[in-house]
Design a protein around this motif. Structure first.
Motif, PDB file in Angstrom:
ATOM      1  N   ALA A  41      -8.009   2.938   6.154  1.00  0.00           N
ATOM      2  CA  ALA A  41      -7.092   1.885   5.723  1.00  0.00           C
ATOM      3  C   ALA A  41      -7.829   0.569   5.494  1.00  0.00           C
ATOM      4  O   ALA A  41      -7.581  -0.136   4.506  1.00  0.00           O
ATOM      5  N   VAL A  65      -5.602   6.092   1.839  1.00  0.00           N
ATOM      6  CA  VAL A  65      -4.674   4.981   1.655  1.00  0.00           C
ATOM      7  C   VAL A  65      -4.989   4.285   0.340  1.00  0.00           C
ATOM      8  O   VAL A  65      -6.157   4.120  -0.025  1.00  0.00           O
ATOM      9  N   GLY A  75       0.799  -1.223   0.000  1.00  0.00           N
ATOM     10  CA  GLY A  75       0.000   0.000   0.000  1.00  0.00           C
ATOM     11  C   GLY A  75       0.822   1.258   0.000  1.00  0.00           C
ATOM     12  O   GLY A  75       2.061   1.227  -0.025  1.00  0.00           O
ATOM     13  N   MET A 125      -4.246   0.647  -1.727  1.00  0.00           N
ATOM     14  CA  MET A 125      -3.774  -0.721  -1.578  1.00  0.00           C
ATOM     15  C   MET A 125      -3.722  -1.394  -2.947  1.00  0.00           C
ATOM     16  O   MET A 125      -4.662  -1.272  -3.738  1.00  0.00           O
ATOM     17  N   GLU A 153      -1.920   1.961   7.297  1.00  0.00           N
ATOM     18  CA  GLU A 153      -1.738   1.012   6.187  1.00  0.00           C
ATOM     19  C   GLU A 153      -0.989  -0.226   6.663  1.00  0.00           C
ATOM     20  O   GLU A 153      -1.414  -1.366   6.419  1.00  0.00           O
TER      21      GLU A 153
END
Length: 318
Positions: A301, A24, A17, A26, A190
């Motif tokens: 996250a 965030v 990520g 990913m 993250e």
């Protein structure tokens, strides 16, 4: 811990990520997802499939080469998602000012491609700044000192120390900036959410909060490894001609990146005394680049991680 959780297998995930502006991103096995906290408090989540050309697939299987490919891809993708997060979070609107004549000219010339041009230009300027700070400046400083006090075989070592000092100093200054503090909190969120998933726990705020915030596959660790490897490589590069030395160091950058990637990959897959030694410098530096997140940042996250999780956890075992 109950019996069910005890039986859950801990895995080493391939999911990675990046912290964004109030969000965030990913990257999973087949998709990339981004979650950003909007000004109204809600979370905007977007997901897109990962499309890879045949050439990149082949390059991704070649040791050393794949490290360079992954580095370039991460830089390009990172810039794109940073721009998106700034827009969604409302930061771009807060900083918006009347366009200057130069900005109006750029918009007229490049039109809808303006953002890509600006991103490309910023990447080139960023690379030039890195070459200046971490290749040219340390070499010139050491050369100057060597003219006053002969350093002998310690020249490359001193050059490496100067590189480290510049990098650590930069991180120390940046970590004190208000905006970057929040980015570093999202960076911590993250890492914690990935650890929670790797440990086989449900992705809840409470479970994620308990996890470590220092991860061996972090980009900070990658940068530290590059600096350390560059010290070793630079030790065999001539000091007789500064121009040749600088050019050779630039030419060997892909090799250094490739080796760094292989070491990070190794540290991500295994946990033993060797990988802990490899990870230790980067884990120390993560005290500067990650901070403890609050619950709202952990929620973001989790929202970015859930869309990229594979149906079968075993598929993600590295």
């Amino acid at each position: 811990m109950d019996e069910q959780q005890q039986n859950i297998k801990v895995i080493k995930s391939r999911i990675g990520g990046q912290a964004l502006i109030e969000g965030v991103m990913m990257r999973g096995l087949t998709h990339t997802a981004m979650a950003v906290r909007k000004p109204d408090g809600t979370i905007d989540v977007s997901k897109e499939a990962i499309h890879t050309s045949n050439a990149l697939r082949i390059a991704g299987k070649i040791p050393i080469v794949r490290g360079v490919v992954m580095f370039v891809q991460s830089i390009v993708t990172g810039y794109r998602y940073l721009a998106k997060s700034a827009e969604i979070s409302g930061m771009a609107e807060e900083e918006e000012e009347p366009e200057s004549k130069f900005e109006q000219w750029l918009t007229k010339v490049f039109g809808e491609h303006l953002m890509k041009v600006l991103m490309g230009t910023s990447m080139v300027l960023g690379l030039a700044l890195c070459i200046l700070l971490f290749i040219l400046a340390p070499a010139l400083i050491v050369k100057g000192i060597d003219m006053l006090v002969p350093l002998g075989w310690t020249k490359s070592l001193l050059e490496g120390i100067i590189k480290m000092a510049i990098f650590i100093g930069y991180l120390a200054v940046v970590s004190r900036m208000k905006e970057m503090k929040r980015v570093f909190q999202y960076h911590g969120a993250e890492h914690k959410s990935i650890f929670c998933y790797e440990n086989g726990l449900p992705l809840t705020v409470e479970n994620v909060r308990k996890q470590k915030r220092f991860h061996p596959r972090c980009g900070t660790s990658f940068m530290i490894l590059i600096l350390i490897i560059s010290i070793v490589v630079s030790s065999v590069v001539t000091w007789d001609n500064m121009l040749i030395r600088v050019l050779l160091k630039i030419i060997t950058l892909p090799l250094i990146m490739g080796i760094g990637y292989e070491l990070i990959k190794l540290a991500g897959r295994y946990d033993n005394i060797i990988t802990r030694i490899i990870s230790w410098p980067g884990m120390c530096m993560q005290h500067l680049t990650t901070s403890e997140p609050d619950d709202s940042q952990i929620e973001v996250a989790i929202a970015s991680l859930e869309p990229v999780l594979p149906t079968n956890r075993e598929e993600d075992q590295w």
